[in-house]
Design a protein around this motif. Structure first.
Motif, mmCIF file in Angstrom:
data_model
loop_
_atom_site.group_PDB
_atom_site.id
_atom_site.type_symbol
_atom_site.label_atom_id
_atom_site.label_comp_id
_atom_site.label_asym_id
_atom_site.label_seq_id
_atom_site.Cartn_x
_atom_site.Cartn_y
_atom_site.Cartn_z
ATOM 1 N N LEU A 178 0.836 -1.118 -0.129
ATOM 2 C CA LEU A 178 0.002 -0.128 -0.012
ATOM 3 C C LEU A 178 0.804 1.348 0.035
ATOM 4 O O LEU A 178 1.910 0.972 0.322
ATOM 5 C CB LEU A 178 -0.783 0.221 1.153
ATOM 6 C CG LEU A 178 -1.786 -1.120 1.513
ATOM 7 C CD1 LEU A 178 -2.587 -0.951 2.850
ATOM 8 C CD2 LEU A 178 -2.619 -1.536 0.255
ATOM 9 N N ARG A 179 0.480 2.435 -0.312
ATOM 10 C CA ARG A 179 0.969 3.745 -0.079
ATOM 11 C C ARG A 179 0.862 3.995 1.393
ATOM 12 O O ARG A 179 0.275 3.540 1.974
ATOM 13 C CB ARG A 179 0.119 4.649 -0.709
ATOM 14 C CG ARG A 179 -0.029 4.620 -2.395
ATOM 15 C CD ARG A 179 1.404 4.892 -2.924
ATOM 16 N NE ARG A 179 1.563 4.754 -4.305
ATOM 17 C CZ ARG A 179 2.522 4.700 -5.353
ATOM 18 N NH1 ARG A 179 3.915 4.948 -4.402
ATOM 19 N NH2 ARG A 179 2.643 4.445 -6.449
ATOM 20 N N LEU A 180 2.156 4.551 1.841
ATOM 21 C CA LEU A 180 2.319 5.027 3.141
ATOM 22 C C LEU A 180 1.217 5.907 3.470
ATOM 23 O O LEU A 180 0.752 6.813 2.594
ATOM 24 C CB LEU A 180 3.614 5.693 3.409
ATOM 25 C CG LEU A 180 4.923 4.936 3.492
ATOM 26 C CD1 LEU A 180 6.219 5.690 3.154
ATOM 27 C CD2 LEU A 180 4.790 3.777 4.874
ATOM 28 N N PRO A 181 0.431 5.873 4.562
ATOM 29 C CA PRO A 181 -0.434 6.867 4.959
ATOM 30 C C PRO A 181 0.137 8.460 4.932
ATOM 31 O O PRO A 181 1.396 8.729 5.115
ATOM 32 C CB PRO A 181 -0.714 6.517 6.433
ATOM 33 C CG PRO A 181 -0.537 5.019 6.419
ATOM 34 C CD PRO A 181 0.798 4.867 5.834
ATOM 35 N N ASP A 182 -0.732 9.133 4.518
ATOM 36 C CA ASP A 182 -0.454 10.452 4.390
ATOM 37 C C ASP A 182 -0.218 11.439 5.529
ATOM 38 O O ASP A 182 0.547 12.379 5.836
ATOM 39 C CB ASP A 182 -1.312 11.604 3.613
ATOM 40 C CG ASP A 182 -1.158 10.847 1.932
ATOM 41 O OD1 ASP A 182 -0.135 10.146 1.515
ATOM 42 O OD2 ASP A 182 -2.168 10.717 1.446
ATOM 43 N N SER A 183 -1.131 11.033 6.633
ATOM 44 C CA SER A 183 -1.476 11.968 7.858
ATOM 45 C C SER A 183 -0.657 11.020 8.844
ATOM 46 O O SER A 183 -0.525 9.799 9.146
ATOM 47 C CB SER A 183 -2.744 11.614 8.233
ATOM 48 O OG SER A 183 -3.762 12.325 7.368
ATOM 49 N N PRO A 184 0.192 12.032 9.642
ATOM 50 C CA PRO A 184 0.772 11.356 11.042
ATOM 51 C C PRO A 184 -0.220 10.817 11.852
ATOM 52 O O PRO A 184 -1.348 11.345 12.020
ATOM 53 C CB PRO A 184 1.361 12.476 11.512
ATOM 54 C CG PRO A 184 0.692 13.962 11.236
ATOM 55 C CD PRO A 184 0.135 13.321 9.738
ATOM 56 N N PRO A 185 0.138 9.720 12.530
ATOM 57 C CA PRO A 185 -0.903 8.947 13.164
ATOM 58 C C PRO A 185 -1.145 9.686 14.469
ATOM 59 O O PRO A 185 -0.331 10.645 15.084
ATOM 60 C CB PRO A 185 -0.097 7.691 13.695
ATOM 61 C CG PRO A 185 1.154 8.190 13.548
ATOM 62 C CD PRO A 185 1.339 8.921 12.584
ATOM 63 N N LYS A 186 -2.404 9.709 15.088
ATOM 64 C CA LYS A 186 -2.846 10.260 16.287
ATOM 65 C C LYS A 186 -3.091 8.957 17.373
ATOM 66 O O LYS A 186 -3.750 7.985 17.107
ATOM 67 C CB LYS A 186 -4.370 10.821 16.068
ATOM 68 C CG LYS A 186 -4.179 12.257 15.538
ATOM 69 C CD LYS A 186 -5.731 12.852 15.410
ATOM 70 C CE LYS A 186 -5.600 14.008 14.486
ATOM 71 N NZ LYS A 186 -4.828 15.151 14.813
#
Length: 454
Positions: free
Chosen positions: A213-221
């Motif tokens: 998959l593509r790396l998630p765009d948002s930093p995790p919360k």
């Protein structure tokens, strides 16, 4: 066996075969301390698929059992030696053969370490989601053999969801490919799906093609909730499920586990609460974060907070990953990985607590709570045979309760040796007959990892 060993020595380079009993013994079991092991005849360390094929072919001709193994991080005895077997250690086949950024897939040998694949994919902006707690040490081949899950599986699924194709050595010694490289494909039976999770009983995996998959765009919360009881934490899990939110992780860890990690790694986490829930969101959606925290609070959290410090958040998830090896330092650990419907998590946790009291054993708790996959860890003092007997009774009772609540005896660790009785109770005679028919069709001589699963 002399004739077999002579034929094996003639077929393989000398440095691929080990007959030293001490080295063989060191490779004869996985991390399931309570699972029995046999005495292997030889250890073979192939470097390529052809050497695997030659080994299995000779084993088939001489009716010698073959037990494949990766890094030996399993927790059910699935890689344990049987008497007179050849141990086939695949950890030396550790090359990443291809990362295709356009098709978003990777092709790897079975000995590639999970975290190494994840790091290599990240260099291309891609991500391999399955992440068992053993990801710094476990191999992709072993992950495929047990259909491993991990922290992210609540949202992103387990290993089978990412395996597109496999290269397999069959019990007859044929080298075949099953599956595909395309995003879709329904030609014939799903043989790749069949081999994933078969624990080396149907064939030996020599190459794996996985989707990325593509790396998630948002930093995790990260949202942390502390609870005074397991049941309250379970009620929070059920509330999250009912809310419609799918966190990228929802992990449970109790104070006993945190203290064991602290004693080992001095991370300063043991006094955060009796039971912690660690929620992670990777969408960037502030409303989801608020809803998750509200679920914790309404279920009775003593406190809840959002971590704004990425280092602090990672430390909490690292503690979750380190819990099992930390507990192993205290004595033998009998590990469960039952999975129940998420709405039944509070009841299952309550039953686990009752079994601890009834059988007078200490049960520590960690869990992939977001998908109902619970890991009660029964810790027994070294050398206490009576406690060991009581622990085994608690273990079997927990399996029965998981089935009674509509769940399964294993969510990700596999059946191996430890859960065979539980599997029989879960599936019943008719379904077990289907399993045996498949085993007989693919391994008529019964040489592939005999005695495991069924």
């Amino acid at each position: 066996m002399v004739q077999f060993l002579q034929a094996l020595s003639a077929a393989l380079p000398a440095d691929r075969i080990t007959l030293d009993p001490d080295i063989i013994a060191a490779h004869s079991r996985d991390q399931a301390a309570w699972a029995p092991q046999g005495r292997a005849l030889a250890l073979v360390r192939p470097r390529n698929a052809e050497q695997v094929r030659q080994t299995v072919t000779l084993c088939a001709e001489h009716r010698v059992p073959v037990v494949p193994r990766g890094a030996g991080t399993g927790l059910s005895g699935g890689a344990n030696a049987v008497d007179g077997c050849v141990l086939l250690a695949l950890d030396g086949m550790d090359h990443i053969l291809e990362i295709d950024t356009h098709e978003q897939l990777a092709v790897v040998q079975p000995g590639v370490i999970n975290d190494r694949l994840r790091a290599a994919a990240a260099e291309h902006g891609l991500w391999y989601p399955p992440d068992p707690a053993s990801s710094p040490w476990s191999t992709i081949g072993g992950n495929a053999a047990t259909n491993a899950g991990g922290v992210c599986c609540v949202k992103y699924g387990v290993t089978r969801d990412y395996v597109l194709g496999l290269q397999i050595v069959t019990a007859a010694g044929d080298l075949v490919r099953v599956g595909r490289r395309t995003r879709k494909g329904v030609a014939g039976y799903d043989l790749a799906g069949l081999f994933v999770g078969s624990e080396g009983t149907l064939g030996v995996i020599t190459e794996i093609t996985v989707r990325l998959l593509r790396l998630p765009d948002s930093p995790p919360k990260t949202i942390v909730g502390a609870f005074s009881s397991l049941v309250q934490a379970g009620q929070a899990v059920a509330a999250v499920a009912a809310s419609g939110i799918t966190p990228s992780a929802l992990e449970l860890i109790d104070r006993y586990c945190l203290r064991a990690v602290d004693d080992w790694k001095n991370m300063g986490l043991a006094d955060l609460g009796d039971v912690l829930l660690l929620g992670r969101l990777d969408t960037g959606d502030e409303q989801q974060a608020q809803t998750l925290q509200t679920c914790f609070e309404q279920a009775g959290a003593v406190f809840s907070t959002r971590s704004t410090d990425a280092h602090e958040a990672e430390a909490l998830f690292s503690a979750r990953r380190l819990a099992y090896p930390a507990l192993e330092r205290l004595g033998p650990v009998l590990t469960e990985d039952v999975c129940v419907p998420r709405g039944q998590v509070p009841e299952m946790l309550a039953r686990i607590e009752r079994h601890a009291r009834t059988h007078d054993v200490h049960i520590a708790n960690i869990a992939h709570a977001g998908d109902g996959n619970l890991h009660p860890l029964i810790v027994v003092p070294t050398g206490d045979d009576q406690a060991r007997t009581r622990a085994q009774l608690a273990f079997e009772a927990i399996l029965d309760d998981a089935i009674a609540l509509g769940g399964t005896v294993t969510g990700e660790h596999g059946v191996g040796l430890l859960k065979k009785r539980g599997l029989h109770a879960e599936l019943g005679d008719n379904v077990l007959a289907l399993h045996r028919a498949i085993k007989t069709a693919l391994d008529p001589a019964g040489i592939l990892n005999p005695g495991k699963i069924i």
